[in-house]
Write an enzyme that holds these catalytic residues in place. Structure first.
Site, short mmCIF file in Angstrom:
data_model
loop_
_atom_site.label_atom_id
_atom_site.label_comp_id
_atom_site.label_asym_id
_atom_site.label_seq_id
_atom_site.Cartn_x
_atom_site.Cartn_y
_atom_site.Cartn_z
N CYS A 184 0.89 -1.39 0.12
CA CYS A 184 0.00 -0.02 -0.02
C CYS A 184 0.84 1.27 -0.05
O CYS A 184 0.60 1.97 -0.89
CB CYS A 184 -0.84 0.17 1.24
SG CYS A 184 -1.82 -1.31 1.22
N HIS A 218 -2.17 6.54 4.51
CA HIS A 218 -1.12 5.69 4.87
C HIS A 218 0.25 6.09 4.17
O HIS A 218 1.11 5.37 3.84
CB HIS A 218 -1.29 4.23 3.99
CG HIS A 218 -0.78 3.33 4.60
ND1 HIS A 218 -0.73 2.02 3.94
CD2 HIS A 218 -0.12 2.88 5.58
CE1 HIS A 218 -0.40 1.10 4.63
NE2 HIS A 218 0.02 1.68 5.81
#
Ligand SMILES: [Ca+2]
Length: 478
Positions: A85, A144
């Site tokens: 990610c 993130h």
């Protein structure tokens, strides 16, 4: 009487005509020079094989995502620069290989991540650059890219933010984890219906609010990442799927397609379709064992440098400006979105920015032929890969998918395998021994690029760090 009345009219008419013509000319010129809106839709952990338009698994209809392909171009060799990610997101944000600035791995969960870990403050984001070009910028979904205040989206070129800072989130509970809440700006929100619906709705509202000016919307869904959670309204569409896990995954993907549909409809309703450049991709391949998200014919999964970890659904639409319904087999990478969007916005790309991404517009319009990239590079711990033409050099992980057992140490090309992806998309036959010259060429190209990268600034998540999160919902790890 008539004479006196007519005279002013006779005088007025040519002026009226002239003013009308000037006004129309100005309006046309204005329309022609309007900076296009930019919409970047990012799916999380969506496997290469899942969407209708990809042509493999046809179990979950995705008419809205498929419409991007119908109206634009689908890249069959569309890649991301990380099999995980956060590295992919760092690459997208900067248009640069994330290993250039040490962002090789994910930040861990909020509780165990130091305040220094996040997208390097020395890097300039696509938000920074589009905001400087006069764009209204909105980010709706997952970040993130660090938890500390200096890494917050509102500090990285975005005017508005609604989402969460970790690597994953509960779909239904806004405050399921106090360390990683759903935020509006910097304030936790009290309630949530379903993250996928909410992120789509926020994007729609932003577009409506900024319909008369150029806008940039970054829409990174947490769908279809774990945890597997959906609503009855989506689950009921898949009553025919007996397996609960698969049924829930299908409902999640279907919900994401619906949310994307609401955004595309808003663009149509605002008559902005020809003024909007749209991208869709996934941040990494499917972790099939964990969520069922399938990678079609590709080998490997999320977290691996096999094709299944890094080759994703990748498409672009700009109605009236790039071809519609075209399938393009040339390798591209998510790093290209940054310079392509800037070029569309009329921003001159400076060599000192040292972007690895390429402006794809001339390749999309046919102005330039050939491949946008000589080679594409990967490094994820000791896993490596390089794609050059149809050939791929790869040293991949085992066959299990998400693994955290890689021993630490420097990556090297020793023992790397060689595949011809045109003949062997599934990376089944290692041609290294049969093609020593090709192996040498790709090895040299990887070594050259690798020499430009720095060591990771933080390590790969350890299982121990994740266990510290406790029994409450896991948040930042993946
Ligand atoms: Ca992901």
């Amino acid at each position: 009487m008539n004479h006196k009345l007519l005279n002013p009219l006779r005088l007025a008419s040519p002026w009226l005509l002239l003013f009308t013509l000037l006004f129309c000319a100005a309006a046309v010129a204005g329309a022609a020079t309007r900076k296009p809106n930019i919409l970047v839709i990012l799916a999380d952990d969506l496997g290469y094989g899942e969407l209708g338009c990809q042509g493999y698994t046809q179990q979950i209809p995705t008419p809205n995502i498929d419409s991007i392909v119908k109206n634009g171009v689908r890249f069959t060799s569309g890649y991301v620069s990380g099999p995980y990610c956060s590295p992919t997101r760092a690459g997208f944000m900067t248009g640069r290989y994330q290993q250039r600035f040490g962002h090789e791995f994910n930040p861990g969960p909020a509780q165990t991540t130091p305040d220094t870990v996040g997208l390097s403050l020395k890097e300039t984001t696509i938000g920074d650059r589009l905001k400087a070009a006069g764009y209204a910028t909105g980010w709706f979904g997952k970040s993130h890219l660090g938890y500390a205040p200096q890494f917050h989206p509102l500090k990285r070129g975005f005017d508005e933010y609604f989402g969460f800072l970790g690597g994953m989130h509960d779909y239904l509970d806004a405050a399921g984890d106090v360390n990683n809440p759903i935020l509006r700006g910097t304030a936790p929100v009290a309630s949530l219906d379903y993250t996928t619906d909410a992120f789509g709705r926020e994007a729609v509202n932003f577009i409506e609010k900024h319909r008369t000016e150029p806008w940039f919307v970054y829409l990174p869904f947490n769908a279809v990442h774990a945890p597997l959670e959906s609503l009855e309204k989506y689950l009921s569409r898949f009553a025919n799927i007996a397996d609960t896990k698969r049924r829930t995954y299908a409902a999640m993907q279907s919900a994401m397609d619906d949310a994307i549909g609401t955004v595309l409809n808003k663009i149509r309703e605002c008559k902005l379709e020809e003024d909007t450049l749209i991208f869709f991709f996934s941040d990494n391949g499917g972790p099939t064992a964990q969520t069922t998200s399938a990678n079609g014919p590709l080998r490997g999964f999320k977290s691996q440098t096999w094709e299944g970890g890094i080759r994703v659904a990748w498409m672009v639409q700009w109605k009236g400006r790039i071809p519609a319904g075209k399938v393009d087999h040339r390798p591209v990478i998510q790093l290209d979105i940054h310079p392509t969007a800037l070029a569309a916005a009329g921003v001159a790309i400076k060599p000192e920015w040292k972007l690895d991404g390429v402006n794809l517009l001339p390749y999309l319009t046919g102005e330039k032929s050939g491949a946008p990239h000589e080679a594409l590079f990967w490094r994820f711990g000791q896993q490596i890969a390089l794609r050059m033409g149809d050939w791929k050099l790869v040293k991949g992980a085992g066959s299990k998918g998400i693994e955290r057992s890689d021993p630490l140490g420097k990556a090297s090309t020793a023992g790397a395998e060689l595949y011809n992806l045109k003949q062997d998309i599934g990376e089944k036959e290692n041609l290294a021994e049969k093609n020593p010259e090709k192996l040498k060429e790709l090895t040299a190209a990887w070594e050259k690029l690798n020499s430009e990268m720095i060591d990771p600034l933080w390590g790969r998540n350890s299982g121990a760090a994740e266990k510290k999160v406790g029994k409450k919902r896991k948040t930042g790890a993946e």
